[in-house]
Design a protein around this motif. Structure first.
Motif, mmCIF file in Angstrom:
data_model
loop_
_atom_site.group_PDB
_atom_site.id
_atom_site.type_symbol
_atom_site.label_atom_id
_atom_site.label_comp_id
_atom_site.label_asym_id
_atom_site.label_seq_id
_atom_site.Cartn_x
_atom_site.Cartn_y
_atom_site.Cartn_z
ATOM 1 N N UNK A 157 0.829 -1.207 0.000
ATOM 2 C CA UNK A 157 0.000 0.000 0.000
ATOM 3 C C UNK A 157 0.863 1.257 0.000
ATOM 4 N N UNK A 158 1.937 1.240 0.774
ATOM 5 C CA UNK A 158 2.770 2.436 0.925
ATOM 6 C C UNK A 158 3.596 2.720 -0.315
ATOM 7 N N UNK A 159 4.119 1.665 -0.933
ATOM 8 C CA UNK A 159 5.053 1.850 -2.051
ATOM 9 C C UNK A 159 4.401 1.695 -3.415
ATOM 10 N N UNK A 160 3.286 0.986 -3.482
ATOM 11 C CA UNK A 160 2.685 0.684 -4.783
ATOM 12 C C UNK A 160 3.382 -0.444 -5.526
ATOM 13 N N UNK A 161 4.316 -1.127 -4.861
ATOM 14 C CA UNK A 161 5.083 -2.208 -5.489
ATOM 15 C C UNK A 161 4.266 -3.510 -5.431
ATOM 16 N N UNK A 162 3.939 -4.055 -6.595
ATOM 17 C CA UNK A 162 3.095 -5.244 -6.662
ATOM 18 C C UNK A 162 3.762 -6.486 -6.084
ATOM 19 N N UNK A 163 5.085 -6.504 -6.016
ATOM 20 C CA UNK A 163 5.767 -7.672 -5.442
ATOM 21 C C UNK A 163 5.342 -7.881 -3.999
ATOM 22 N N UNK A 164 5.219 -6.817 -3.248
ATOM 23 C CA UNK A 164 4.764 -6.938 -1.867
ATOM 24 C C UNK A 164 3.338 -7.473 -1.806
ATOM 25 N N UNK A 165 2.479 -6.988 -2.687
ATOM 26 C CA UNK A 165 1.088 -7.452 -2.718
ATOM 27 C C UNK A 165 1.019 -8.940 -3.082
ATOM 28 N N UNK A 166 1.864 -9.362 -3.999
ATOM 29 C CA UNK A 166 1.884 -10.772 -4.397
ATOM 30 C C UNK A 166 2.296 -11.660 -3.223
ATOM 31 N N UNK A 167 3.257 -11.179 -2.438
ATOM 32 C CA UNK A 167 3.669 -11.934 -1.258
ATOM 33 C C UNK A 167 2.551 -11.969 -0.223
ATOM 34 N N UNK A 168 1.863 -10.857 -0.039
ATOM 35 C CA UNK A 168 0.751 -10.827 0.910
ATOM 36 C C UNK A 168 -0.322 -11.841 0.507
ATOM 37 N N UNK A 172 -1.427 -15.178 2.746
ATOM 38 C CA UNK A 172 -2.845 -15.354 3.097
ATOM 39 C C UNK A 172 -3.364 -16.698 2.582
ATOM 40 N N UNK A 173 -3.086 -17.000 1.329
ATOM 41 C CA UNK A 173 -3.568 -18.249 0.736
ATOM 42 C C UNK A 173 -2.968 -19.454 1.446
ATOM 43 N N UNK A 174 -1.686 -19.374 1.784
ATOM 44 C CA UNK A 174 -1.041 -20.492 2.481
ATOM 45 C C UNK A 174 -1.656 -20.682 3.855
ATOM 46 N N UNK A 175 -1.886 -19.611 4.573
ATOM 47 C CA UNK A 175 -2.472 -19.693 5.911
ATOM 48 C C UNK A 175 -3.831 -20.375 5.864
ATOM 49 N N UNK A 176 -4.632 -20.007 4.883
ATOM 50 C CA UNK A 176 -5.934 -20.638 4.723
ATOM 51 C C UNK A 176 -5.812 -22.113 4.353
ATOM 52 N N UNK A 218 -5.365 -3.267 4.650
ATOM 53 C CA UNK A 218 -4.456 -2.597 3.719
ATOM 54 C C UNK A 218 -4.615 -3.125 2.303
ATOM 55 N N UNK A 219 -4.786 -4.426 2.163
ATOM 56 C CA UNK A 219 -4.995 -4.994 0.833
ATOM 57 C C UNK A 219 -6.319 -4.517 0.240
#
Length: 235
Positions: A157-168, A172-176, A218-219
């Protein structure tokens, strides 16, 4: 809260709080002091807060100081990243120019934890402990992974870098998929990689849903902003 803190005194260690409190709790405390400054405008504690945060960054500027090596968990490290991330987000006064800056500290923690994502067991996830020689290393706990998710989402959210969003999304998917978040949104403590995380520890703690809710918010904000921009562009 600062009555418990002695790290500013001569001969003491900036950033540490005395027993029985843990190092991660000090990170949470100084994160709270960053927010205290933001909401009150009171800068009385800023010098102590900045000194504490910068003293604990370690040789690689990622909150892995040598004095914590024997007991360093990924969840411990991430609480200091929370503080640095909050300082960046809230516009807390910058460190001196010759010191690491708040955003870079949070990014450095993210980068160090991303390299520890373990695909050899449980299909992914972070271990509780950073180093294999520490007791509890085999455990993949939800707070370590949830903290990593939260920082990734906030960096996205802060940087706009999609790599961080992809990791998030990945965390999340792994946790589920592990059942650490169940169908009723209970967030469980974790599981042991020795049995490939087949037996989930269903203990629940308040900070577990908190980190996932914060990261998810944030997502959601990222998606909402992008959809809003798209709508505006179309009109």
């Amino acid at each position: 809260m600062m009555d418990y803190y002695t790290g500013y005194q001569p001969g003491d260690v900036p950033g540490n709080i005395p027993d029985p409190y843990y190092w991660w709790e000090a990170g949470a405390m100084f994160g709270a002091m960053v927010e205290y400054w933001y909401y009150t405008g009171d800068d009385h504690w800023n010098n102590m807060t900045t000194q504490a945060l910068l003293h604990q960054v370690g040789d690689n500027n990622n909150f892995m100081p040598q004095n914590q090596t024997l007991s360093l968990g990924n969840d411990d490290q991430i609480f200091w990243a929370f503080a640095a991330m909050a300082a960046a987000e809230l516009g807390y006064p910058d460190p001196p120019k010759d010191q690491p800056q708040w955003l870079s500290l949070a990014e450095n923690v993210f980068n160090s934890q991303a390299t520890r994502w373990d695909m050899d067991t449980c299909g992914g996830g972070l271990h509780w402990q950073v180093f294999e020689y520490n007791g509890g290393y085999s455990y993949k706990n939800t707070i370590s992974n949830g903290g990593f998710f939260d920082v990734a989402a906030r960096l996205a959210r802060y940087t706009g870098n999609d790599t961080f969003a992809e990791w998030a999304d990945k965390v999340w998917d792994w946790t589920n998929s592990m059942g650490f978040i169940d169908d009723e949104w209970h967030v469980h403590d974790g599981a042991d990689s020795k049995d490939n995380c087949t037996e989930v520890n269903t203990s629940q703690h308040a900070y577990l849903p908190a980190v996932y809710l914060h990261g998810a918010a944030n997502m959601y904000n990222i998606v909402s902003v992008r959809q809003g921009c798209s709508t505006s562009d179309d009109t």
